[in-house]
Design a protein around this motif. Structure first.
Motif, PDB file in Angstrom:
ATOM      1  N   HIS A   4       0.828  -1.207   0.000  1.00 40.79           N
ATOM      2  CA  HIS A   4       0.000   0.000   0.000  1.00 40.79           C
ATOM      3  C   HIS A   4       0.864   1.259   0.000  1.00 40.79           C
ATOM      4  O   HIS A   4       0.584   2.215  -0.737  1.00 40.79           O
ATOM      5  N   MET A   5       1.897   1.268   0.844  1.00 40.92           N
ATOM      6  CA  MET A   5       2.767   2.439   0.919  1.00 40.92           C
ATOM      7  C   MET A   5       3.463   2.673  -0.424  1.00 40.92           C
ATOM      8  O   MET A   5       3.605   3.812  -0.886  1.00 40.92           O
ATOM      9  N   TRP A   6       3.909   1.585  -1.064  1.00 42.30           N
ATOM     10  CA  TRP A   6       4.602   1.713  -2.349  1.00 42.30           C
ATOM     11  C   TRP A   6       3.651   2.296  -3.405  1.00 42.30           C
ATOM     12  O   TRP A   6       4.055   3.142  -4.208  1.00 42.30           O
ATOM     13  N   GLU A   7       2.403   1.884  -3.379  1.00 42.36           N
ATOM     14  CA  GLU A   7       1.413   2.443  -4.312  1.00 42.36           C
ATOM     15  C   GLU A   7       1.229   3.939  -4.074  1.00 42.36           C
ATOM     16  O   GLU A   7       1.097   4.718  -5.020  1.00 42.36           O
ATOM     17  N   GLN A   8       1.235   4.343  -2.797  1.00 38.30           N
ATOM     18  CA  GLN A   8       1.105   5.757  -2.461  1.00 38.30           C
ATOM     19  C   GLN A   8       2.301   6.564  -2.965  1.00 38.30           C
ATOM     20  O   GLN A   8       2.154   7.670  -3.488  1.00 38.30           O
ATOM     21  N   VAL A   9       3.492   5.991  -2.816  1.00 35.38           N
ATOM     22  CA  VAL A   9       4.705   6.675  -3.264  1.00 35.38           C
ATOM     23  C   VAL A   9       4.673   6.890  -4.771  1.00 35.38           C
ATOM     24  O   VAL A   9       5.003   7.977  -5.277  1.00 35.38           O
ATOM     25  N   ILE A  10       4.255   5.859  -5.506  1.00 34.83           N
ATOM     26  CA  ILE A  10       4.162   5.972  -6.963  1.00 34.83           C
ATOM     27  C   ILE A  10       3.136   7.037  -7.350  1.00 34.83           C
ATOM     28  O   ILE A  10       3.386   7.893  -8.217  1.00 34.83           O
ATOM     29  N   LYS A  11       1.986   7.016  -6.682  1.00 34.00           N
ATOM     30  CA  LYS A  11       0.921   7.967  -7.008  1.00 34.00           C
ATOM     31  C   LYS A  11       1.363   9.414  -6.774  1.00 34.00           C
ATOM     32  O   LYS A  11       1.206  10.276  -7.646  1.00 34.00           O
ATOM     33  N   TYR A  12       1.941   9.663  -5.608  1.00 34.58           N
ATOM     34  CA  TYR A  12       2.326  11.043  -5.291  1.00 34.58           C
ATOM     35  C   TYR A  12       3.550  11.495  -6.081  1.00 34.58           C
ATOM     36  O   TYR A  12       3.725  12.694  -6.328  1.00 34.58           O
ATOM     37  N   GLU A  18       3.818  16.236 -12.151  1.00 38.32           N
ATOM     38  CA  GLU A  18       2.891  17.103 -12.886  1.00 38.32           C
ATOM     39  C   GLU A  18       2.992  18.543 -12.395  1.00 38.32           C
ATOM     40  O   GLU A  18       2.970  19.492 -13.179  1.00 38.32           O
ATOM     41  N   ILE A  19       3.090  18.723 -11.093  1.00 38.70           N
ATOM     42  CA  ILE A  19       3.143  20.071 -10.520  1.00 38.70           C
ATOM     43  C   ILE A  19       4.467  20.757 -10.828  1.00 38.70           C
ATOM     44  O   ILE A  19       4.509  21.922 -11.241  1.00 38.70           O
ATOM     45  N   PHE A  20       5.578  20.039 -10.628  1.00 44.03           N
ATOM     46  CA  PHE A  20       6.904  20.642 -10.790  1.00 44.03           C
ATOM     47  C   PHE A  20       7.348  20.737 -12.247  1.00 44.03           C
ATOM     48  O   PHE A  20       8.163  21.581 -12.603  1.00 44.03           O
ATOM     49  N   GLY A  21       6.831  19.828 -13.088  1.00 51.05           N
ATOM     50  CA  GLY A  21       7.351  19.742 -14.447  1.00 51.05           C
ATOM     51  C   GLY A  21       8.735  19.122 -14.480  1.00 51.05           C
ATOM     52  O   GLY A  21       9.558  19.428 -15.345  1.00 51.05           O
ATOM     53  N   VAL A  22       8.996  18.254 -13.520  1.00 50.08           N
ATOM     54  CA  VAL A  22      10.302  17.596 -13.371  1.00 50.08           C
ATOM     55  C   VAL A  22      10.056  16.111 -13.141  1.00 50.08           C
ATOM     56  O   VAL A  22       9.074  15.729 -12.495  1.00 50.08           O
ATOM     57  N   GLU A  23      10.935  15.259 -13.641  1.00 50.65           N
ATOM     58  CA  GLU A  23      10.828  13.826 -13.406  1.00 50.65           C
ATOM     59  C   GLU A  23      10.933  13.545 -11.911  1.00 50.65           C
ATOM     60  O   GLU A  23      11.879  13.965 -11.255  1.00 50.65           O
ATOM     61  N   CYS A  24       9.950  12.857 -11.330  1.00 55.19           N
ATOM     62  CA  CYS A  24       9.960  12.474  -9.921  1.00 55.19           C
ATOM     63  C   CYS A  24       9.910  10.953  -9.831  1.00 55.19           C
ATOM     64  O   CYS A  24       8.988  10.324 -10.375  1.00 55.19           O
ATOM     65  N   VAL A  25      10.871  10.371  -9.172  1.00 52.15           N
ATOM     66  CA  VAL A  25      11.051   8.920  -9.160  1.00 52.15           C
ATOM     67  C   VAL A  25      10.749   8.353  -7.773  1.00 52.15           C
ATOM     68  O   VAL A  25      11.335   8.796  -6.783  1.00 52.15           O
ATOM     69  N   PRO A  26       9.834   7.380  -7.652  1.00 47.47           N
ATOM     70  CA  PRO A  26       9.631   6.695  -6.368  1.00 47.47           C
ATOM     71  C   PRO A  26      10.782   5.738  -6.102  1.00 47.47           C
ATOM     72  O   PRO A  26      11.245   5.043  -7.018  1.00 47.47           O
ATOM     73  N   VAL A  27      11.260   5.707  -4.879  1.00 48.35           N
ATOM     74  CA  VAL A  27      12.423   4.886  -4.524  1.00 48.35           C
ATOM     75  C   VAL A  27      12.043   3.934  -3.398  1.00 48.35           C
ATOM     76  O   VAL A  27      11.553   4.369  -2.349  1.00 48.35           O
ATOM     77  N   ASN A  28      12.269   2.647  -3.627  1.00 47.08           N
ATOM     78  CA  ASN A  28      12.033   1.624  -2.607  1.00 47.08           C
ATOM     79  C   ASN A  28      13.390   1.149  -2.115  1.00 47.08           C
ATOM     80  O   ASN A  28      14.079   0.413  -2.812  1.00 47.08           O
ATOM     81  N   GLN A  29      13.786   1.566  -0.925  1.00 49.42           N
ATOM     82  CA  GLN A  29      15.130   1.293  -0.423  1.00 49.42           C
ATOM     83  C   GLN A  29      15.383  -0.194  -0.209  1.00 49.42           C
ATOM     84  O   GLN A  29      16.497  -0.676  -0.358  1.00 49.42           O
ATOM     85  N   GLY A  30      14.331  -0.933   0.130  1.00 46.52           N
ATOM     86  CA  GLY A  30      14.530  -2.337   0.453  1.00 46.52           C
ATOM     87  C   GLY A  30      14.434  -3.277  -0.727  1.00 46.52           C
ATOM     88  O   GLY A  30      14.716  -4.455  -0.609  1.00 46.52           O
ATOM     89  N   ASP A  31      14.032  -2.770  -1.885  1.00 46.69           N
ATOM     90  CA  ASP A  31      13.862  -3.625  -3.068  1.00 46.69           C
ATOM     91  C   ASP A  31      14.677  -3.054  -4.204  1.00 46.69           C
ATOM     92  O   ASP A  31      14.287  -2.109  -4.864  1.00 46.69           O
ATOM     93  N   ILE A 102      11.114   9.785  -2.343  1.00 44.26           N
ATOM     94  CA  ILE A 102      10.812  10.344  -3.654  1.00 44.26           C
ATOM     95  C   ILE A 102      12.002  11.205  -4.075  1.00 44.26           C
ATOM     96  O   ILE A 102      12.534  11.976  -3.276  1.00 44.26           O
ATOM     97  N   ALA A 103      12.423  11.042  -5.329  1.00 45.80           N
ATOM     98  CA  ALA A 103      13.555  11.809  -5.859  1.00 45.80           C
ATOM     99  C   ALA A 103      13.099  12.619  -7.058  1.00 45.80           C
ATOM    100  O   ALA A 103      12.320  12.132  -7.892  1.00 45.80           O
ATOM    101  N   ALA A 104      13.561  13.858  -7.153  1.00 44.79           N
ATOM    102  CA  ALA A 104      13.226  14.729  -8.283  1.00 44.79           C
ATOM    103  C   ALA A 104      14.502  15.171  -8.989  1.00 44.79           C
ATOM    104  O   ALA A 104      15.508  15.444  -8.359  1.00 44.79           O
ATOM    105  N   GLY A 105      14.426  15.226 -10.327  1.00 42.88           N
ATOM    106  CA  GLY A 105      15.584  15.660 -11.098  1.00 42.88           C
ATOM    107  C   GLY A 105      16.055  14.559 -12.024  1.00 42.88           C
ATOM    108  O   GLY A 105      15.390  13.535 -12.175  1.00 42.88           O
ATOM    109  N   PRO A 106      17.217  14.763 -12.651  1.00 43.11           N
ATOM    110  CA  PRO A 106      18.090  15.922 -12.512  1.00 43.11           C
ATOM    111  C   PRO A 106      17.483  17.186 -13.146  1.00 43.11           C
ATOM    112  O   PRO A 106      16.698  17.117 -14.080  1.00 43.11           O
ATOM    113  N   LEU A 107      17.890  18.348 -12.615  1.00 40.46           N
ATOM    114  CA  LEU A 107      17.447  19.623 -13.149  1.00 40.46           C
ATOM    115  C   LEU A 107      18.570  20.643 -13.002  1.00 40.46           C
ATOM    116  O   LEU A 107      19.536  20.414 -12.277  1.00 40.46           O
TER     117      LEU A 107
END
Length: 418
Positions: A4-12, A18-31, A102-107
């Protein structure tokens, strides 16, 4: 990380993109495979496939960013090998441990042209020129929003350390200004000796805020003039901290202690993998040196002792050395021993044994554990040594303590049943 948490990370992550106009990457530290969302380098950043010779980490850069953001309580802004900005915000699981982020960039920061002056590959120049560009203030604002989002998803406080002691956006502003200065005045672009002189005066005058501004400006010069090359930067920083330490000595700091701190910095500088880590270390070192100029004998070293105490409590089950604690707190071992005794009333070995004995008292109430097993679980090297230390601190042997506590428990239980 839960599904569930991973789905939330992907969604947000998608919402933020969309808001920033920058690539935002969900990161799962354990996988390491990112579940069903595995990114190849070129899918994260178009430059990644082209700049292997720069040592780009790809997805590992985002994981590293999440670790540092967690370490420093919420936001980590770093530079990739090309000089592009990465923003990361950590995500904690239900126990408070790092789960991902969540990671954003590079910019780019500022104008695109300012970001590829040292890049000679035309393909990379084109990629960098097409990257989104923002002012340092907006980059910091993006980080704050990302941190708020990951905090909302996890529902617990970020990290363990609190926001660190210097504002990262101030250093970013200094780096951006330095890039502009280099562009406009390349012919006379030399080491800012006047700033160094002002820094020495600020340290001697105990002007912490002014010293921090000047340090940021000098750090920015060192980073920009050396093209963010860590190998070239590290010797320059070693020279700079010596300059700062001498100014602190002029202001009354103890020379032996300042020399020990500088030696600690030199011993560890090879471990730093980013200019952010170098900046944090250098800033912390300068602030400690300035603190030493304030009536050194009366300075309270609660932070150093607190770190040592917490480390002992977390690691009492295994062997702990004074050298290990000195490396953790960035002071030499003789000085650590002195302030530890002054603040706690116990020597470090005594305190370690006191913690172990307190932990053993709880285990002695468990009848299914032998004295030998308890000694091992609490970090003692053998039952006889455990018994000796326990008697010195408690006034009775572990066996006697177990018997006495057992009797008290029996009497309490019996009284409750009457």
């Amino acid at each position: 990380m839960s599904g569930h948490m991973w789905e939330q990370v992907i969604k947000y992550s998608r919402h933020l993109a969309e808001i920033f106009g920058v690539e935002c990457v969900p990161v799962n530290q354990g996988d390491q495979e990112q579940g069903e969302n595995k990114w190849e380098p070129g899918e994260i950043c178009k430059a990644c496939e082209q700049c292997n010779h720069f040592g780009c980490w790809g997805m590992n850069a985002y994981r590293k960013g999440c670790e540092e953001a967690y370490r420093w309580d919420g936001i980590y802004i770093s530079l990739c090998p090309l000089g592009l900005i990465l923003i990361t915000a950590p995500l904690s699981d239900e126990t408070g441990e790092l789960a991902g982020g969540i990671a954003a960039g590079p910019l780019c920061m500022g104008n695109p042209e300012d970001n590829f002056q040292e890049i000679y590959d035309p393909v990379l120049q084109k990629i960098v020129s097409e990257s989104p560009c923002f002012a340092p203030e907006k980059i910091q604002s993006m980080g704050e929003i990302m941190s708020a989002v990951t905090g909302f998803i996890s529902g617990v406080t970020h990290g363990k350390a609190g926001r660190y002691f210097y504002k990262q956006e101030h250093l970013l502003n200094a780096i951006y200004a330095e890039k502009l200065k280099k562009t406009e005045d390349t012919e006379y672009y030399t080491y800012p000796i006047a700033l160094e002189r002002k820094l020495r005066i600020a340290v001697r005058s105990k002007a912490v805020e002014e010293a921090q501004v000047l340090l940021n400006q000098i750090l920015a010069y060192i980073y920009v003039s050396n093209c963010h090359n860590l190998k070239a930067i590290k010797p320059r920083l070693s020279e700079l901290v010596v300059v700062i330490s001498r100014a602190a000595v002029d202001a009354g700091a103890d020379m032996n202690e300042t020399d020990a701190m500088i030696q600690m910095f030199v011993n560890h500088i090879h471990e730093f993998e980013s200019i952010e880590e170098l900046s944090i270390w250098t800033t912390n070192l300068m602030q400690q040196l300035i603190a030493y100029t304030f009536n050194f004998d009366n300075v309270k070293h609660a932070d150093v002792v607190y770190k040592a105490v917490e480390y002992i409590k977390d690691n009492y089950r295994r062997k702990i050395t004074v050298d290990e604690l000195a490396a953790l707190t960035y002071v030499n071992k003789s000085y650590l021993g002195t302030i530890f005794k002054k603040e706690t009333g116990s020597t470090i070995p005594q305190y370690i044994n006191e913690v172990r004995v307190e932990k053993s008292k709880l285990l002695l109430l468990e009848e299914n554990l032998s004295i030998v097993e308890i000694a091992s679980l609490c970090g003692f090297e053998g039952q006889s040594y455990f018994t000796k230390v326990f008697r010195e601190i408690v006034g009775m042997t572990p066996k006697k303590y177990r018997e006495e506590r057992g009797k008290k428990r029996f009497l309490i239980d019996k009284g409750d049943n009457l």
